[in-house]
Design a protein around this motif. Structure first.
Motif, PDB file in Angstrom:
ATOM      1  N   LEU A  89      -0.363  -1.551 -13.115  1.00  0.00           N
ATOM      2  CA  LEU A  89      -0.603  -2.309 -12.390  1.00  0.00           C
ATOM      3  C   LEU A  89      -2.216  -2.076 -11.149  1.00  0.00           C
ATOM      4  N   SER A  90      -2.002  -1.049 -11.170  1.00  0.00           N
ATOM      5  CA  SER A  90      -3.209  -0.682 -10.272  1.00  0.00           C
ATOM      6  C   SER A  90      -4.386  -0.700 -11.225  1.00  0.00           C
ATOM      7  N   GLN A  91      -4.101  -0.552 -12.492  1.00  0.00           N
ATOM      8  CA  GLN A  91      -5.552  -0.282 -12.926  1.00  0.00           C
ATOM      9  C   GLN A  91      -6.444  -1.639 -12.973  1.00  0.00           C
ATOM     10  N   ARG A  92      -5.324  -2.582 -13.240  1.00  0.00           N
ATOM     11  CA  ARG A  92      -5.428  -4.172 -13.769  1.00  0.00           C
ATOM     12  C   ARG A  92      -5.946  -4.432 -12.587  1.00  0.00           C
ATOM     13  N   ALA A 127      -5.513   7.011  -4.967  1.00  0.00           N
ATOM     14  CA  ALA A 127      -6.072   6.236  -3.498  1.00  0.00           C
ATOM     15  C   ALA A 127      -6.278   6.709  -2.711  1.00  0.00           C
ATOM     16  N   GLY A 128      -6.604   7.656  -2.133  1.00  0.00           N
ATOM     17  CA  GLY A 128      -7.533   8.179  -0.411  1.00  0.00           C
ATOM     18  C   GLY A 128      -8.802   8.698  -1.396  1.00  0.00           C
ATOM     19  N   ALA A 129      -8.180   9.647  -3.041  1.00  0.00           N
ATOM     20  CA  ALA A 129      -9.630   9.256  -3.189  1.00  0.00           C
ATOM     21  C   ALA A 129     -11.490   9.126  -4.246  1.00  0.00           C
ATOM     22  N   ASP A 130     -10.320   7.491  -4.748  1.00  0.00           N
ATOM     23  CA  ASP A 130     -11.540   6.382  -5.030  1.00  0.00           C
ATOM     24  C   ASP A 130     -12.848   6.177  -4.577  1.00  0.00           C
ATOM     25  N   LEU A 131     -12.303   6.628  -2.839  1.00  0.00           N
ATOM     26  CA  LEU A 131     -14.340   6.217  -2.524  1.00  0.00           C
ATOM     27  C   LEU A 131     -14.521   7.137  -2.171  1.00  0.00           C
ATOM     28  N   ALA A 132     -14.034   8.353  -2.464  1.00  0.00           N
ATOM     29  CA  ALA A 132     -14.353   9.487  -1.072  1.00  0.00           C
ATOM     30  C   ALA A 132     -15.447  10.245  -2.263  1.00  0.00           C
ATOM     31  N   PRO A 133     -16.357  11.079  -1.623  1.00  0.00           N
ATOM     32  CA  PRO A 133     -18.104  12.017  -2.072  1.00  0.00           C
ATOM     33  C   PRO A 133     -16.835  12.909  -3.016  1.00  0.00           C
ATOM     34  N   TYR A 189      10.881   1.936   3.176  1.00  0.00           N
ATOM     35  CA  TYR A 189       9.767   1.708   1.969  1.00  0.00           C
ATOM     36  C   TYR A 189       8.998   0.057   2.504  1.00  0.00           C
ATOM     37  N   GLY A 190      10.358  -0.781   2.897  1.00  0.00           N
ATOM     38  CA  GLY A 190       9.950  -2.220   2.871  1.00  0.00           C
ATOM     39  C   GLY A 190       8.670  -2.334   4.366  1.00  0.00           C
ATOM     40  N   ALA A 191       8.795  -1.660   5.399  1.00  0.00           N
ATOM     41  CA  ALA A 191       7.605  -1.677   5.875  1.00  0.00           C
ATOM     42  C   ALA A 191       6.101  -0.961   5.219  1.00  0.00           C
ATOM     43  N   ALA A 192       6.686  -0.080   4.750  1.00  0.00           N
ATOM     44  CA  ALA A 192       5.433   0.732   3.848  1.00  0.00           C
ATOM     45  C   ALA A 192       4.467   0.171   2.928  1.00  0.00           C
ATOM     46  N   ALA A 193       5.445  -1.298   2.437  1.00  0.00           N
ATOM     47  CA  ALA A 193       4.998  -2.527   1.229  1.00  0.00           C
ATOM     48  C   ALA A 193       3.821  -3.134   1.964  1.00  0.00           C
ATOM     49  N   VAL A 194       4.175  -3.544   3.362  1.00  0.00           N
ATOM     50  CA  VAL A 194       3.781  -5.037   3.947  1.00  0.00           C
ATOM     51  C   VAL A 194       2.589  -4.496   4.091  1.00  0.00           C
ATOM     52  N   VAL A 195       2.982  -2.964   4.749  1.00  0.00           N
ATOM     53  CA  VAL A 195       1.579  -2.450   5.581  1.00  0.00           C
ATOM     54  C   VAL A 195       0.172  -2.628   4.555  1.00  0.00           C
ATOM     55  N   LEU A 196       0.967  -1.654   3.186  1.00  0.00           N
ATOM     56  CA  LEU A 196      -0.922  -1.786   1.678  1.00  0.00           C
ATOM     57  C   LEU A 196      -0.700  -3.591   1.945  1.00  0.00           C
ATOM     58  N   VAL A 197       0.254  -4.342   1.884  1.00  0.00           N
ATOM     59  CA  VAL A 197      -0.502  -5.834   1.572  1.00  0.00           C
ATOM     60  C   VAL A 197      -1.277  -5.742   2.373  1.00  0.00           C
ATOM     61  N   LEU A 198      -0.938  -6.087   3.833  1.00  0.00           N
ATOM     62  CA  LEU A 198      -1.207  -6.676   5.156  1.00  0.00           C
ATOM     63  C   LEU A 198      -3.242  -5.588   5.503  1.00  0.00           C
ATOM     64  N   LEU A 199      -3.189  -4.755   5.099  1.00  0.00           N
ATOM     65  CA  LEU A 199      -3.856  -3.226   5.846  1.00  0.00           C
ATOM     66  C   LEU A 199      -4.702  -3.177   4.607  1.00  0.00           C
ATOM     67  N   LEU A 200      -4.487  -2.896   3.207  1.00  0.00           N
ATOM     68  CA  LEU A 200      -5.267  -2.367   2.241  1.00  0.00           C
ATOM     69  C   LEU A 200      -6.449  -3.085   1.727  1.00  0.00           C
ATOM     70  N   ARG A 201      -7.108  -3.241   3.002  1.00  0.00           N
ATOM     71  CA  ARG A 201      -8.888  -4.133   1.876  1.00  0.00           C
ATOM     72  C   ARG A 201      -9.802  -3.477   2.841  1.00  0.00           C
ATOM     73  N   PRO A 202     -11.034  -3.263   1.695  1.00  0.00           N
ATOM     74  CA  PRO A 202     -10.883  -3.409   0.361  1.00  0.00           C
ATOM     75  C   PRO A 202     -10.228  -2.553  -0.089  1.00  0.00           C
ATOM     76  N   ASP A 203      -9.712  -3.226  -1.512  1.00  0.00           N
ATOM     77  CA  ASP A 203      -8.828  -2.266  -2.850  1.00  0.00           C
ATOM     78  C   ASP A 203      -9.696  -0.771  -2.812  1.00  0.00           C
ATOM     79  N   PRO A 204      -9.611   0.055  -2.751  1.00  0.00           N
ATOM     80  CA  PRO A 204     -10.396   0.950  -3.197  1.00  0.00           C
ATOM     81  C   PRO A 204     -10.952   0.934  -4.332  1.00  0.00           C
ATOM     82  N   LEU A 205     -10.382   1.225  -5.324  1.00  0.00           N
ATOM     83  CA  LEU A 205     -10.171   1.245  -6.807  1.00  0.00           C
ATOM     84  C   LEU A 205     -11.531   0.249  -6.859  1.00  0.00           C
ATOM     85  N   LEU A 206     -10.742  -0.902  -6.874  1.00  0.00           N
ATOM     86  CA  LEU A 206     -11.706  -2.094  -7.658  1.00  0.00           C
ATOM     87  C   LEU A 206     -13.753  -1.919  -6.793  1.00  0.00           C
ATOM     88  N   LEU A 207     -13.745  -1.605  -5.694  1.00  0.00           N
ATOM     89  CA  LEU A 207     -14.222  -1.286  -5.148  1.00  0.00           C
ATOM     90  C   LEU A 207     -15.371  -0.347  -6.031  1.00  0.00           C
TER      91      LEU A 207
END
Length: 432
Positions: free
Chosen positions: A84-87, A140-146, A198-216
């Protein structure tokens, strides 16, 4: 780092040269917040899963089954989250994984109320999605890191799990009392906390993980390729181990071994303590110390990897796990302080191995196949954990907890030949 640190992902970091992109700070903030919640959900199952199974099944010999089941579920979820993350990006993959984990936690609660062992097994399998997602968030934390800061980016995400993971085991008594007030078996109470977390973690990511690190990172990599005149970015998807870079294979091996040893010893420690007369409060303290040692030293692990290389830290992980096995295995029967020390070393060894292995995967995999291959590697890690969890109860029932702990320490030493082999003449023993 002296081996090929500047692989395809270096193109993503190139626009900032040695600096950290501003988008990376936003990504880390969202991931850190989500990991605080998910840590509580992760720790709940670790603390009472084996005790709940022992209570419902009526035997300690099968007490390792919960760990095995949600670890097998974690393996299946790792594939799904990775693809899912790859796509569709990290946001979609991680949020979906946490949502499924929340459903599994609710299922465990219902199984305990209905006293249904089949439902318990199914729910524990689904609950494993939360474990897989909690671990995949580190990528995900490493996608944009030097390249020279990837290990510290990974460790920042991991250390955030500490707050929730330490709080979770210490809420066992409170959540158990709350569950009993509703007519729910007390040992199922922590899974209610896991569902909310786990439900709270899902909501946080939907709302705040922008930009998507892998896509960027992909967009930035494509721009860099265009500037450099590159036209072919569709390389092989690295489906076979033989096609993977050597660093990726080593990273996978390190994470597989450390996971198997850690899960096996951790799973049976609550049962060992209970057999020596200790209640859930003492068990919660020992597991809290263990989980804190898994995640709290992550920043140190990341700094060590960035400074001395992933191979050196992999060797240190093996030696630390050996020390953990010796301390836990030779501890006086039921001595809480000694077991807490042994479990702290166990967590530290796991942290060192996970950060080192993850860094190798994050720096040596090209962007076009990164999330997919990372998910596949995490399947192997989860299967190793499932095997360790399933066999742990059998070993303790057939031999002893001491045999389990010492055997885990010896198994960890198998990493040393892998770290040291194939060195060019005159090179450092621990390149990269």
């Amino acid at each position: 780092m002296t081996d090929t640190a500047a692989s395809a992902d270096s193109t993503a970091a190139a626009p900032w040269v040695d600096g950290t992109p501003p988008e990376q700070r936003r990504v880390l903030f969202a991931l850190v917040l989500a990991q605080v919640f998910s840590g509580a959900g992760l720790a709940a199952g670790i603390t009472v899963g084996a005790l709940l199974a022992q209570d419902m099944l009526g035997t300690a010999g099968l007490a390792g089954l919960p760990s095995a089941l949600f670890t097998i579920g974690s393996a299946a979820a790792a594939v799904v989250v990775g693809r899912l993350s790859q796509r569709s990006g990290r946001r979609t993959g991680l949020a979906t994984g946490y949502a499924v984990g929340a459903v599994g936690a609710l299922g465990v609660l219902l199984a305990a109320v209905a006293d249904s062992v089949p439902l318990l097994f199914i729910a524990l399998f689904v609950y494993g999605a939360g474990t897989a997602t909690n671990l995949q968030a580190r990528y995900a934390g490493a996608d944009l890191a030097p390249p020279h800061r990837k290990a510290r980016a990974v460790s920042t995400v991991l250390v955030a799990t500490t707050l929730g993971a330490v709080a979770g085991p210490n809420l066992v008594t409170v959540t158990g009392s709350a569950a009993a007030a509703w007519g729910i078996p007390p040992l199922a109470g922590p899974f209610g906390l896991a569902a909310l977390a786990y439900g709270a973690a899902a909501v946080v990511l939907v709302l705040l993980l922008r930009p998507d690190p892998l896509l960027l990172a992909r967009e930035l990599g494509a721009v860099e390729q265009e500037i450099q005149g590159a036209t072919d970015s569709s390389g092989p998807l690295l489906p076979a181990a033989a096609g993977l870079p050597a660093g990726v294979r080593l990273g996978a091996a390190v994470m597989v071994v450390t996971q198997a040893v850690m899960v096996a010893v951790m799973t049976m420690t609550p049962v060992h303590l209970q057999h020596h007369g200790h209640g859930t409060a003492a068990i919660g303290i020992v597991i809290a110390v263990h989980v804190a040692a898994m995640y709290l030293p992550s920043l140190l692990s990341g700094w060590l990897v960035d400074k001395y290389g992933a191979r050196a830290v992999s060797a240190l992980a093996a030696l630390t796990l050996l020390a953990a096995g010796l301390v836990a295995g030779l501890a006086p029967a039921g001595a809480v302080w000694a077991l807490a020390l042994g479990l702290a070393l166990l967590g530290l060894g796991w942290s060192l191995g996970l950060v080192a292995g993850t860094t190798l995967l994050s720096r040596d995999l090209p962007l076009h196949s990164r999330a997919r291959v990372q998910g596949n590697v995490d399947v192997l890690v989860a299967i190793a954990g499932a095997g360790g969890g399933a066999l742990s109860g059998v070993v303790v029932a057939g031999a002893s907890y001491t045999a389990l702990a010492l055997g885990g320490g010896v198994l960890a030493l198998c990493l040393l030949p892998l770290v040291l082999r194939r060195r060019p003449p005159g090179s450092s023993p621990f390149p990269g």
